[in-house]
Design a protein around this motif. Structure first.
Motif, PDB file in Angstrom:
ATOM      1  N   GLN A 158       0.856  -1.180   0.000  1.00  0.00           N
ATOM      2  CA  GLN A 158       0.000   0.000   0.000  1.00  0.00           C
ATOM      3  C   GLN A 158       0.892   1.230   0.000  1.00  0.00           C
ATOM      4  N   PRO A 159       0.743   2.132  -0.972  1.00  0.00           N
ATOM      5  CA  PRO A 159      -0.206   2.060  -2.082  1.00  0.00           C
ATOM      6  C   PRO A 159       0.211   1.021  -3.119  1.00  0.00           C
ATOM      7  N   ARG A 160      -0.722   0.642  -3.944  1.00  0.00           N
ATOM      8  CA  ARG A 160      -0.442  -0.256  -5.061  1.00  0.00           C
ATOM      9  C   ARG A 160       0.170   0.556  -6.202  1.00  0.00           C
ATOM     10  N   PHE A 161       1.379   0.218  -6.588  1.00  0.00           N
ATOM     11  CA  PHE A 161       2.017   0.844  -7.739  1.00  0.00           C
ATOM     12  C   PHE A 161       1.762  -0.025  -8.966  1.00  0.00           C
ATOM     13  N   VAL A 162       1.191   0.563 -10.002  1.00  0.00           N
ATOM     14  CA  VAL A 162       0.900  -0.147 -11.249  1.00  0.00           C
ATOM     15  C   VAL A 162       1.682   0.536 -12.368  1.00  0.00           C
ATOM     16  N   ILE A 163       2.614  -0.192 -12.949  1.00  0.00           N
ATOM     17  CA  ILE A 163       3.444   0.312 -14.042  1.00  0.00           C
ATOM     18  C   ILE A 163       2.897  -0.281 -15.333  1.00  0.00           C
ATOM     19  N   ASN A 164       2.499   0.578 -16.251  1.00  0.00           N
ATOM     20  CA  ASN A 164       1.781   0.141 -17.444  1.00  0.00           C
ATOM     21  C   ASN A 164       2.639   0.197 -18.699  1.00  0.00           C
ATOM     22  N   ALA A 165       2.578  -0.869 -19.481  1.00  0.00           N
ATOM     23  CA  ALA A 165       3.198  -0.915 -20.802  1.00  0.00           C
ATOM     24  C   ALA A 165       2.129  -1.324 -21.809  1.00  0.00           C
ATOM     25  N   THR A 166       2.395  -1.107 -23.080  1.00  0.00           N
ATOM     26  CA  THR A 166       1.472  -1.525 -24.136  1.00  0.00           C
ATOM     27  C   THR A 166       1.944  -2.841 -24.713  1.00  0.00           C
ATOM     28  N   ASN A 167       1.085  -3.858 -24.675  1.00  0.00           N
ATOM     29  CA  ASN A 167       1.412  -5.153 -25.265  1.00  0.00           C
ATOM     30  C   ASN A 167       1.146  -5.071 -26.765  1.00  0.00           C
ATOM     31  N   LEU A 168       2.196  -5.072 -27.566  1.00  0.00           N
ATOM     32  CA  LEU A 168       2.038  -4.948 -29.011  1.00  0.00           C
ATOM     33  C   LEU A 168       1.381  -6.184 -29.619  1.00  0.00           C
ATOM     34  N   GLU A 169       1.382  -7.293 -28.899  1.00  0.00           N
ATOM     35  CA  GLU A 169       0.793  -8.529 -29.417  1.00  0.00           C
ATOM     36  C   GLU A 169      -0.717  -8.565 -29.184  1.00  0.00           C
ATOM     37  N   SER A 170      -1.153  -8.153 -28.004  1.00  0.00           N
ATOM     38  CA  SER A 170      -2.590  -8.180 -27.702  1.00  0.00           C
ATOM     39  C   SER A 170      -3.270  -6.864 -28.029  1.00  0.00           C
ATOM     40  N   GLY A 171      -2.492  -5.788 -28.090  1.00  0.00           N
ATOM     41  CA  GLY A 171      -3.047  -4.482 -28.397  1.00  0.00           C
ATOM     42  C   GLY A 171      -3.670  -3.763 -27.213  1.00  0.00           C
ATOM     43  N   VAL A 172      -3.406  -4.266 -25.983  1.00  0.00           N
ATOM     44  CA  VAL A 172      -3.946  -3.618 -24.784  1.00  0.00           C
ATOM     45  C   VAL A 172      -2.826  -3.469 -23.754  1.00  0.00           C
ATOM     46  N   LEU A 173      -3.194  -3.018 -22.549  1.00  0.00           N
ATOM     47  CA  LEU A 173      -2.199  -2.779 -21.518  1.00  0.00           C
ATOM     48  C   LEU A 173      -1.665  -4.067 -20.909  1.00  0.00           C
ATOM     49  N   MET A 174      -0.369  -4.062 -20.620  1.00  0.00           N
ATOM     50  CA  MET A 174       0.253  -5.049 -19.753  1.00  0.00           C
ATOM     51  C   MET A 174       0.572  -4.314 -18.458  1.00  0.00           C
ATOM     52  N   ARG A 175       0.003  -4.792 -17.333  1.00  0.00           N
ATOM     53  CA  ARG A 175       0.135  -4.108 -16.060  1.00  0.00           C
ATOM     54  C   ARG A 175       1.094  -4.856 -15.149  1.00  0.00           C
ATOM     55  N   PHE A 176       2.123  -4.152 -14.674  1.00  0.00           N
ATOM     56  CA  PHE A 176       3.105  -4.716 -13.754  1.00  0.00           C
ATOM     57  C   PHE A 176       2.819  -4.182 -12.347  1.00  0.00           C
ATOM     58  N   SER A 177       2.653  -5.083 -11.382  1.00  0.00           N
ATOM     59  CA  SER A 177       2.460  -4.678  -9.998  1.00  0.00           C
ATOM     60  C   SER A 177       2.975  -5.795  -9.095  1.00  0.00           C
ATOM     61  N   LYS A 178       2.991  -5.545  -7.805  1.00  0.00           N
ATOM     62  CA  LYS A 178       3.471  -6.565  -6.876  1.00  0.00           C
ATOM     63  C   LYS A 178       2.571  -7.797  -6.841  1.00  0.00           C
ATOM     64  N   PRO A 179       1.244  -7.643  -6.738  1.00  0.00           N
ATOM     65  CA  PRO A 179       0.400  -8.844  -6.656  1.00  0.00           C
ATOM     66  C   PRO A 179       0.356  -9.649  -7.942  1.00  0.00           C
ATOM     67  N   TYR A 180       0.404  -8.963  -9.083  1.00  0.00           N
ATOM     68  CA  TYR A 180       0.325  -9.705 -10.339  1.00  0.00           C
ATOM     69  C   TYR A 180       0.786  -8.874 -11.522  1.00  0.00           C
ATOM     70  N   LEU A 181       1.124  -9.585 -12.575  1.00  0.00           N
ATOM     71  CA  LEU A 181       1.371  -9.043 -13.905  1.00  0.00           C
ATOM     72  C   LEU A 181       0.189  -9.514 -14.739  1.00  0.00           C
ATOM     73  N   ALA A 182      -0.448  -8.609 -15.487  1.00  0.00           N
ATOM     74  CA  ALA A 182      -1.695  -9.020 -16.140  1.00  0.00           C
ATOM     75  C   ALA A 182      -1.942  -8.277 -17.438  1.00  0.00           C
ATOM     76  N   ASP A 183      -2.567  -8.993 -18.345  1.00  0.00           N
ATOM     77  CA  ASP A 183      -3.119  -8.471 -19.590  1.00  0.00           C
ATOM     78  C   ASP A 183      -4.494  -9.122 -19.699  1.00  0.00           C
ATOM     79  N   TYR A 184      -5.555  -8.326 -19.804  1.00  0.00           N
ATOM     80  CA  TYR A 184      -6.888  -8.912 -19.693  1.00  0.00           C
ATOM     81  C   TYR A 184      -7.229  -9.853 -20.838  1.00  0.00           C
ATOM     82  N   ARG A 185      -6.430  -9.836 -21.910  1.00  0.00           N
ATOM     83  CA  ARG A 185      -6.650 -10.785 -23.000  1.00  0.00           C
ATOM     84  C   ARG A 185      -5.756 -12.027 -22.876  1.00  0.00           C
ATOM     85  N   VAL A 186      -4.579 -11.863 -22.281  1.00  0.00           N
ATOM     86  CA  VAL A 186      -3.589 -12.945 -22.250  1.00  0.00           C
ATOM     87  C   VAL A 186      -3.669 -13.756 -20.961  1.00  0.00           C
ATOM     88  N   GLY A 187      -3.878 -13.094 -19.825  1.00  0.00           N
ATOM     89  CA  GLY A 187      -3.931 -13.806 -18.562  1.00  0.00           C
ATOM     90  C   GLY A 187      -3.158 -13.084 -17.483  1.00  0.00           C
TER      91      GLY A 187
END
Length: 397
Positions: A158-187
Protein backbone atom coordinates in the motif's frame (compact mmCIF):
# COMPACT_ATOMS: atom_id res chain seq x y z
CA UNK A 1 -10.39 14.58 3.03
CA UNK A 2 -11.82 13.09 -0.18
CA UNK A 3 -12.63 9.43 0.20
CA UNK A 4 -11.78 6.64 2.59
CA UNK A 5 -8.75 4.48 1.77
CA UNK A 6 -9.33 0.76 1.56
CA UNK A 7 -6.26 -1.46 1.49
CA UNK A 8 -6.14 -3.84 -1.45
CA UNK A 9 -5.33 -7.51 -1.09
CA UNK A 10 -3.26 -9.51 -3.53
CA UNK A 11 -6.44 -11.27 -4.58
CA UNK A 12 -8.15 -8.07 -5.73
CA UNK A 13 -9.21 -8.24 -9.35
CA UNK A 14 -9.15 -5.57 -12.04
CA UNK A 15 -12.20 -4.91 -14.19
CA UNK A 16 -12.13 -6.09 -17.78
CA UNK A 17 -12.35 -3.30 -20.30
CA UNK A 18 -15.19 -3.21 -22.76
CA UNK A 19 -14.53 -3.81 -26.43
CA UNK A 20 -16.72 -0.84 -27.33
CA UNK A 21 -14.27 2.10 -27.68
CA UNK A 22 -16.95 4.77 -27.17
CA UNK A 23 -18.21 3.19 -23.94
CA UNK A 24 -14.61 2.63 -22.89
CA UNK A 25 -13.63 6.31 -23.23
CA UNK A 26 -16.77 7.42 -21.40
CA UNK A 27 -16.28 4.87 -18.65
CA UNK A 28 -19.69 3.29 -19.22
CA UNK A 29 -20.43 -0.33 -18.42
CA UNK A 30 -18.33 -0.24 -15.22
CA UNK A 31 -19.42 -0.63 -11.61
CA UNK A 32 -19.39 2.38 -9.34
CA UNK A 33 -15.90 3.42 -8.19
CA UNK A 34 -15.01 2.78 -4.58
CA UNK A 35 -13.68 5.38 -2.11
CA UNK A 36 -9.96 5.94 -2.47
CA UNK A 37 -7.39 8.26 -4.02
CA UNK A 38 -5.39 7.30 -7.11
CA UNK A 39 -2.52 9.27 -8.64
CA UNK A 40 -1.88 9.01 -12.40
CA UNK A 41 1.50 9.97 -13.86
CA UNK A 42 1.74 10.50 -17.61
CA UNK A 43 4.62 9.92 -19.99
CA UNK A 44 7.07 12.42 -21.42
CA UNK A 45 10.66 11.23 -20.89
CA UNK A 46 12.86 13.16 -18.47
CA UNK A 47 10.55 16.15 -18.87
CA UNK A 48 7.77 14.14 -17.25
CA UNK A 49 10.10 12.60 -14.68
CA UNK A 50 11.08 16.04 -13.35
CA UNK A 51 7.59 17.60 -13.61
CA UNK A 52 6.06 14.68 -11.70
CA UNK A 53 8.81 15.01 -9.08
CA UNK A 54 7.54 18.55 -8.42
CA UNK A 55 3.95 17.28 -8.17
CA UNK A 56 4.97 14.59 -5.69
CA UNK A 57 7.02 17.12 -3.73
CA UNK A 58 3.88 19.22 -3.19
CA UNK A 59 1.74 16.17 -2.39
CA UNK A 60 4.29 15.13 0.22
CA UNK A 61 4.24 18.56 1.86
CA UNK A 62 0.45 18.27 1.97
CA UNK A 63 0.80 14.88 3.72
CA UNK A 64 -1.11 13.17 0.92
CA UNK A 65 1.32 10.40 -0.05
CA UNK A 66 0.13 7.99 2.69
CA UNK A 67 -3.46 8.62 1.55
CA UNK A 68 -2.84 7.19 -1.92
CA UNK A 69 -4.43 3.84 -2.64
CA UNK A 70 -2.85 3.53 -6.08
CA UNK A 71 -0.17 5.11 -8.27
CA UNK A 72 -0.66 4.31 -11.96
CA UNK A 73 2.06 5.36 -14.38
CA UNK A 74 3.33 5.21 -17.94
CA UNK A 75 6.65 6.01 -19.59
CA UNK A 76 8.57 8.86 -17.94
CA UNK A 77 6.02 8.81 -15.12
CA UNK A 78 7.01 5.22 -14.40
CA UNK A 79 10.61 6.25 -13.75
CA UNK A 80 9.42 8.63 -11.03
CA UNK A 81 6.88 6.15 -9.67
CA UNK A 82 9.47 3.36 -9.63
CA UNK A 83 11.88 5.37 -7.49
CA UNK A 84 9.11 6.30 -5.03
CA UNK A 85 7.90 2.70 -4.90
CA UNK A 86 11.30 1.09 -4.27
CA UNK A 87 12.07 3.59 -1.49
CA UNK A 88 8.62 3.70 0.11
CA UNK A 89 9.65 1.84 3.27
CA UNK A 90 12.62 4.19 3.78
CA UNK A 91 10.75 7.50 3.32
CA UNK A 92 10.35 7.92 7.11
CA UNK A 93 6.81 9.29 7.32
CA UNK A 94 6.22 11.34 10.46
CA UNK A 95 2.99 11.38 12.47
CA UNK A 96 1.57 14.07 10.18
CA UNK A 97 2.13 11.89 7.09
CA UNK A 98 5.08 13.80 5.60
CA UNK A 99 8.03 11.80 4.26
CA UNK A 100 11.11 13.23 5.98
CA UNK A 101 13.53 11.45 3.64
CA UNK A 102 11.80 12.46 0.41
CA UNK A 103 14.84 14.48 -0.64
CA UNK A 104 17.48 11.78 -0.15
CA UNK A 105 15.36 8.83 -1.32
CA UNK A 106 13.44 10.40 -4.21
CA UNK A 107 14.76 13.81 -5.25
CA UNK A 108 18.47 13.03 -5.28
CA UNK A 109 18.35 9.79 -7.34
CA UNK A 110 15.90 11.24 -9.87
CA UNK A 111 17.97 14.37 -10.35
CA UNK A 112 21.10 12.27 -10.79
CA UNK A 113 19.24 10.23 -13.42
CA UNK A 114 18.13 13.42 -15.18
CA UNK A 115 21.80 14.29 -15.59
CA UNK A 116 22.51 11.01 -17.38
CA UNK A 117 21.92 10.42 -21.12
CA UNK A 118 20.30 7.10 -21.87
CA UNK A 119 18.45 7.11 -25.18
CA UNK A 120 21.20 8.01 -27.69
CA UNK A 121 23.81 5.76 -26.07
CA UNK A 122 21.34 2.89 -25.88
CA UNK A 123 20.41 3.23 -29.54
CA UNK A 124 24.03 3.38 -30.71
CA UNK A 125 25.16 0.41 -28.63
CA UNK A 126 22.00 -1.59 -29.27
CA UNK A 127 22.38 -1.20 -33.02
CA UNK A 128 26.15 -1.62 -33.11
CA UNK A 129 26.64 -4.71 -30.93
CA UNK A 130 25.40 -8.25 -31.57
CA UNK A 131 23.34 -10.18 -28.98
CA UNK A 132 21.93 -7.02 -27.43
CA UNK A 133 19.11 -4.59 -28.14
CA UNK A 134 18.22 -0.99 -27.48
CA UNK A 135 15.81 -2.00 -24.70
CA UNK A 136 18.51 -4.20 -23.11
CA UNK A 137 20.72 -1.14 -22.83
CA UNK A 138 17.91 0.91 -21.29
CA UNK A 139 17.29 -1.84 -18.71
CA UNK A 140 21.00 -1.87 -17.90
CA UNK A 141 21.04 1.92 -17.43
CA UNK A 142 18.01 1.81 -15.11
CA UNK A 143 19.62 -0.97 -13.07
CA UNK A 144 22.90 0.93 -12.79
CA UNK A 145 21.54 4.36 -11.92
CA UNK A 146 18.26 3.69 -10.09
CA UNK A 147 16.83 0.27 -9.38
CA UNK A 148 19.76 -2.13 -8.92
CA UNK A 149 18.33 -5.58 -8.09
CA UNK A 150 14.90 -4.37 -6.94
CA UNK A 151 12.02 -6.56 -8.12
CA UNK A 152 8.27 -6.07 -8.18
CA UNK A 153 8.10 -8.13 -4.99
CA UNK A 154 10.10 -5.44 -3.17
CA UNK A 155 7.37 -2.84 -3.73
CA UNK A 156 4.94 -1.86 -0.97
CA UNK A 157 1.51 -3.44 -0.58
CA UNK A 158 0.00 0.00 0.00
CA UNK A 159 -0.21 2.06 -2.08
CA UNK A 160 -0.44 -0.26 -5.06
CA UNK A 161 2.02 0.84 -7.74
CA UNK A 162 0.90 -0.15 -11.25
CA UNK A 163 3.44 0.31 -14.04
CA UNK A 164 1.78 0.14 -17.44
CA UNK A 165 3.20 -0.92 -20.80
CA UNK A 166 1.47 -1.53 -24.14
CA UNK A 167 1.41 -5.15 -25.27
CA UNK A 168 2.04 -4.95 -29.01
CA UNK A 169 0.79 -8.53 -29.42
CA UNK A 170 -2.59 -8.18 -27.70
CA UNK A 171 -3.05 -4.48 -28.40
CA UNK A 172 -3.95 -3.62 -24.78
CA UNK A 173 -2.20 -2.78 -21.52
CA UNK A 174 0.25 -5.05 -19.75
CA UNK A 175 0.14 -4.11 -16.06
CA UNK A 176 3.11 -4.72 -13.75
CA UNK A 177 2.46 -4.68 -10.00
CA UNK A 178 3.47 -6.57 -6.88
CA UNK A 179 0.40 -8.84 -6.66
CA UNK A 180 0.33 -9.70 -10.34
CA UNK A 181 1.37 -9.04 -13.90
CA UNK A 182 -1.69 -9.02 -16.14
CA UNK A 183 -3.12 -8.47 -19.59
CA UNK A 184 -6.89 -8.91 -19.69
CA UNK A 185 -6.65 -10.79 -23.00
CA UNK A 186 -3.59 -12.94 -22.25
CA UNK A 187 -3.93 -13.81 -18.56
CA UNK A 188 -2.29 -13.20 -15.21
CA UNK A 189 0.91 -14.13 -13.37
CA UNK A 190 0.64 -13.92 -9.58
CA UNK A 191 3.48 -12.42 -7.52
CA UNK A 192 5.87 -11.87 -10.46
CA UNK A 193 9.54 -11.71 -9.44
CA UNK A 194 10.40 -9.43 -12.35
CA UNK A 195 13.13 -6.76 -12.04
CA UNK A 196 11.68 -3.29 -11.56
CA UNK A 197 14.16 -2.03 -14.16
CA UNK A 198 12.54 -4.27 -16.78
CA UNK A 199 9.01 -3.11 -15.96
CA UNK A 200 10.04 0.56 -16.14
CA UNK A 201 12.01 -0.01 -19.35
CA UNK A 202 8.96 -1.61 -20.96
CA UNK A 203 6.72 1.21 -19.77
CA UNK A 204 9.11 3.85 -21.17
CA UNK A 205 10.00 2.13 -24.45
CA UNK A 206 8.66 4.96 -26.57
CA UNK A 207 8.58 4.28 -30.30
CA UNK A 208 10.24 4.15 -32.65
CA UNK A 209 13.76 4.26 -31.15
CA UNK A 210 13.37 2.52 -27.76
CA UNK A 211 10.61 0.08 -28.74
CA UNK A 212 9.99 -2.81 -28.44
CA UNK A 213 11.10 -4.15 -25.08
CA UNK A 214 10.98 -7.94 -25.16
CA UNK A 215 10.15 -9.70 -21.88
CA UNK A 216 10.60 -13.48 -21.59
CA UNK A 217 7.73 -14.98 -19.57
CA UNK A 218 7.88 -18.48 -21.00
CA UNK A 219 8.57 -20.23 -17.71
CA UNK A 220 6.04 -18.33 -15.60
CA UNK A 221 2.81 -19.84 -14.26
CA UNK A 222 0.03 -18.16 -16.22
CA UNK A 223 -3.51 -18.12 -14.85
CA UNK A 224 -6.36 -18.16 -17.33
CA UNK A 225 -9.48 -16.23 -16.36
CA UNK A 226 -12.85 -15.67 -17.92
CA UNK A 227 -12.48 -13.32 -20.88
CA UNK A 228 -8.88 -14.26 -21.74
CA UNK A 229 -8.91 -14.98 -25.47
CA UNK A 230 -5.15 -15.06 -26.23
CA UNK A 231 -3.90 -17.90 -24.07
CA UNK A 232 -1.64 -19.78 -26.47
CA UNK A 233 2.11 -20.10 -25.94
CA UNK A 234 2.70 -17.63 -28.76
CA UNK A 235 1.19 -14.91 -26.55
CA UNK A 236 2.69 -16.06 -23.24
CA UNK A 237 6.35 -16.67 -24.02
CA UNK A 238 8.39 -13.75 -25.31
CA UNK A 239 6.16 -10.68 -25.22
CA UNK A 240 6.99 -7.51 -27.13
CA UNK A 241 6.03 -4.41 -25.23
CA UNK A 242 6.05 -0.71 -26.00
CA UNK A 243 5.57 2.55 -24.12
CA UNK A 244 2.48 2.47 -21.89
CA UNK A 245 1.53 5.85 -23.32
CA UNK A 246 0.82 4.28 -26.71
CA UNK A 247 -2.38 2.83 -25.23
CA UNK A 248 -3.02 5.16 -22.28
CA UNK A 249 -0.89 8.28 -22.24
CA UNK A 250 -2.18 9.55 -18.89
CA UNK A 251 -1.79 6.27 -16.99
CA UNK A 252 -5.48 6.67 -16.28
CA UNK A 253 -7.17 3.37 -17.04
CA UNK A 254 -6.07 1.16 -14.15
CA UNK A 255 -6.98 3.89 -11.65
CA UNK A 256 -10.15 5.23 -13.26
CA UNK A 257 -12.03 1.97 -13.12
CA UNK A 258 -11.54 1.58 -9.40
CA UNK A 259 -11.37 4.83 -7.43
CA UNK A 260 -13.62 7.82 -6.84
CA UNK A 261 -10.85 10.40 -6.40
CA UNK A 262 -8.36 10.80 -9.25
CA UNK A 263 -5.30 13.05 -9.27
CA UNK A 264 -3.82 13.40 -12.76
CA UNK A 265 -0.37 14.81 -13.48
CA UNK A 266 0.02 15.27 -17.23
CA UNK A 267 3.48 16.13 -18.57
CA UNK A 268 2.68 15.10 -22.14
CA UNK A 269 3.90 16.95 -25.19
CA UNK A 270 1.86 18.99 -27.66
CA UNK A 271 2.01 18.64 -31.42
CA UNK A 272 2.68 21.83 -33.32
CA UNK A 273 1.37 22.60 -36.80
CA UNK A 274 3.77 21.78 -39.64
CA UNK A 275 3.16 23.24 -43.10
CA UNK A 276 5.64 20.85 -44.69
CA UNK A 277 5.69 17.47 -42.89
CA UNK A 278 8.48 15.09 -43.85
CA UNK A 279 8.06 12.62 -46.70
CA UNK A 280 10.52 9.96 -45.52
CA UNK A 281 8.87 7.08 -43.69
CA UNK A 282 10.88 7.42 -40.45
CA UNK A 283 10.08 11.07 -39.71
CA UNK A 284 6.58 10.72 -41.09
CA UNK A 285 5.97 7.76 -38.76
CA UNK A 286 7.11 9.88 -35.83
CA UNK A 287 4.74 12.64 -36.91
CA UNK A 288 1.83 10.20 -37.19
CA UNK A 289 2.56 8.82 -33.71
CA UNK A 290 2.50 12.35 -32.30
CA UNK A 291 -0.87 13.04 -33.94
CA UNK A 292 -2.31 9.85 -32.46
CA UNK A 293 -0.87 10.62 -29.03
CA UNK A 294 -2.27 14.14 -29.12
CA UNK A 295 -5.77 12.93 -30.01
CA UNK A 296 -5.88 10.14 -27.42
CA UNK A 297 -4.55 12.49 -24.75
CA UNK A 298 -7.24 15.05 -25.60
CA UNK A 299 -9.97 12.41 -25.30
CA UNK A 300 -8.74 11.14 -21.94
CA UNK A 301 -8.24 14.67 -20.60
CA UNK A 302 -11.81 15.51 -21.62
CA UNK A 303 -13.01 12.32 -19.91
CA UNK A 304 -11.36 13.38 -16.66
CA UNK A 305 -12.43 17.02 -16.63
CA UNK A 306 -16.02 16.29 -17.73
CA UNK A 307 -16.29 13.70 -14.98
CA UNK A 308 -15.15 16.25 -12.40
CA UNK A 309 -17.70 18.77 -13.69
CA UNK A 310 -20.49 16.18 -13.63
CA UNK A 311 -19.58 15.08 -10.07
CA UNK A 312 -18.89 11.53 -11.24
CA UNK A 313 -15.35 11.74 -9.81
CA UNK A 314 -13.47 14.01 -7.42
CA UNK A 315 -9.91 15.17 -7.79
CA UNK A 316 -7.76 17.37 -9.99
CA UNK A 317 -6.10 17.52 -13.37
CA UNK A 318 -2.82 19.42 -13.61
CA UNK A 319 -0.84 19.60 -16.82
CA UNK A 320 2.52 20.88 -17.92
CA UNK A 321 0.62 23.12 -20.37
CA UNK A 322 -1.85 24.36 -17.75
CA UNK A 323 -1.98 27.96 -16.53
CA UNK A 324 -2.21 28.88 -12.85
CA UNK A 325 -4.60 31.70 -13.79
CA UNK A 326 -7.19 29.10 -14.82
CA UNK A 327 -7.50 27.81 -11.25
CA UNK A 328 -9.94 29.65 -8.93
CA UNK A 329 -7.34 30.96 -6.48
CA UNK A 330 -6.51 34.52 -5.46
CA UNK A 331 -3.01 33.67 -4.21
CA UNK A 332 -1.56 31.24 -6.78
CA UNK A 333 2.20 30.90 -6.81
CA UNK A 334 3.56 32.95 -9.74
CA UNK A 335 4.37 31.24 -13.02
CA UNK A 336 4.98 33.13 -16.26
CA UNK A 337 3.07 31.32 -19.07
CA UNK A 338 5.83 32.19 -21.55
CA UNK A 339 8.34 30.25 -19.47
CA UNK A 340 6.06 27.36 -18.52
CA UNK A 341 5.12 26.77 -22.17
CA UNK A 342 8.82 26.77 -22.98
CA UNK A 343 9.33 24.11 -20.32
CA UNK A 344 6.41 22.12 -21.79
CA UNK A 345 8.22 22.13 -25.14
CA UNK A 346 11.23 20.27 -23.70
CA UNK A 347 11.80 17.28 -26.04
CA UNK A 348 10.52 13.87 -25.01
CA UNK A 349 13.93 12.32 -24.46
CA UNK A 350 16.00 10.41 -21.93
CA UNK A 351 18.76 12.93 -22.51
CA UNK A 352 20.82 14.71 -19.86
CA UNK A 353 19.34 17.98 -18.59
CA UNK A 354 21.26 20.85 -17.06
CA UNK A 355 20.51 21.73 -13.45
CA UNK A 356 18.56 24.89 -14.28
CA UNK A 357 16.12 23.04 -16.54
CA UNK A 358 15.71 20.28 -13.95
CA UNK A 359 14.92 22.75 -11.19
CA UNK A 360 12.48 24.75 -13.26
CA UNK A 361 10.57 21.63 -14.30
CA UNK A 362 10.40 20.54 -10.65
CA UNK A 363 9.25 24.03 -9.65
CA UNK A 364 6.58 24.01 -12.35
CA UNK A 365 5.18 20.63 -11.30
CA UNK A 366 5.12 21.89 -7.70
CA UNK A 367 3.42 25.20 -8.55
CA UNK A 368 0.64 23.77 -10.72
CA UNK A 369 0.03 20.96 -8.21
CA UNK A 370 -0.23 23.61 -5.48
CA UNK A 371 -2.89 25.37 -7.56
CA UNK A 372 -4.84 22.19 -8.24
CA UNK A 373 -4.69 20.97 -4.66
CA UNK A 374 -5.80 24.21 -3.06
CA UNK A 375 -8.51 24.84 -5.65
CA UNK A 376 -10.12 21.41 -5.76
CA UNK A 377 -8.74 18.96 -3.19
CA UNK A 378 -7.60 20.86 -0.07
CA UNK A 379 -9.51 24.17 -0.10
CA UNK A 380 -8.24 26.56 2.51
CA UNK A 381 -4.73 25.07 2.64
CA UNK A 382 -1.81 27.48 2.80
CA UNK A 383 0.27 28.07 -0.32
CA UNK A 384 3.51 26.19 -0.68
CA UNK A 385 7.01 27.50 -1.37
CA UNK A 386 9.19 26.87 -4.42
CA UNK A 387 11.52 23.88 -3.99
CA UNK A 388 14.24 25.79 -5.86
CA UNK A 389 13.74 29.53 -5.27
CA UNK A 390 16.94 30.35 -7.18
CA UNK A 391 15.14 29.32 -10.37
CA UNK A 392 11.72 30.99 -10.19
CA UNK A 393 9.20 30.60 -13.00
CA UNK A 394 9.78 34.04 -14.41
CA UNK A 395 11.04 34.76 -17.93
CA UNK A 396 13.11 37.71 -16.71
CA UNK A 397 14.70 35.82 -13.82
Amino acid sequence: MPGQIRAESAADREFHVTNDPVRHIRGEGEREPEPGIALCLSGGGYRAMMFHLGVLWRLNEAAMLPMLARVSSVSGGSITAGVVAMNWAQLAFNDAGVAKKFDSRVVEPLRAMAGTSVDVASVLVGIGLPFTSVSDRVVKAYRKHLFAKTTLQDLPDQPRFVINATNLESGVLMRFSKPYLADYRVGRINEPDLPLAVAVAASSAFPPVLSPCTVDLEHEDWITEEGNDLTGDEFRNEIRLSDGGVYDNLGLETAWKRYSTILVSDAGSHIEADADPSWDWVRQSVRVLKVIDNQVRSLRKRQVIDSFKNKMRQGMYVGIRSHVADYPLSDSLPADPALTLELAATPTRLDAMDETLQERLVNWGYVICDAGLRAYVLPGAAAGHLPYPANPLSSDA
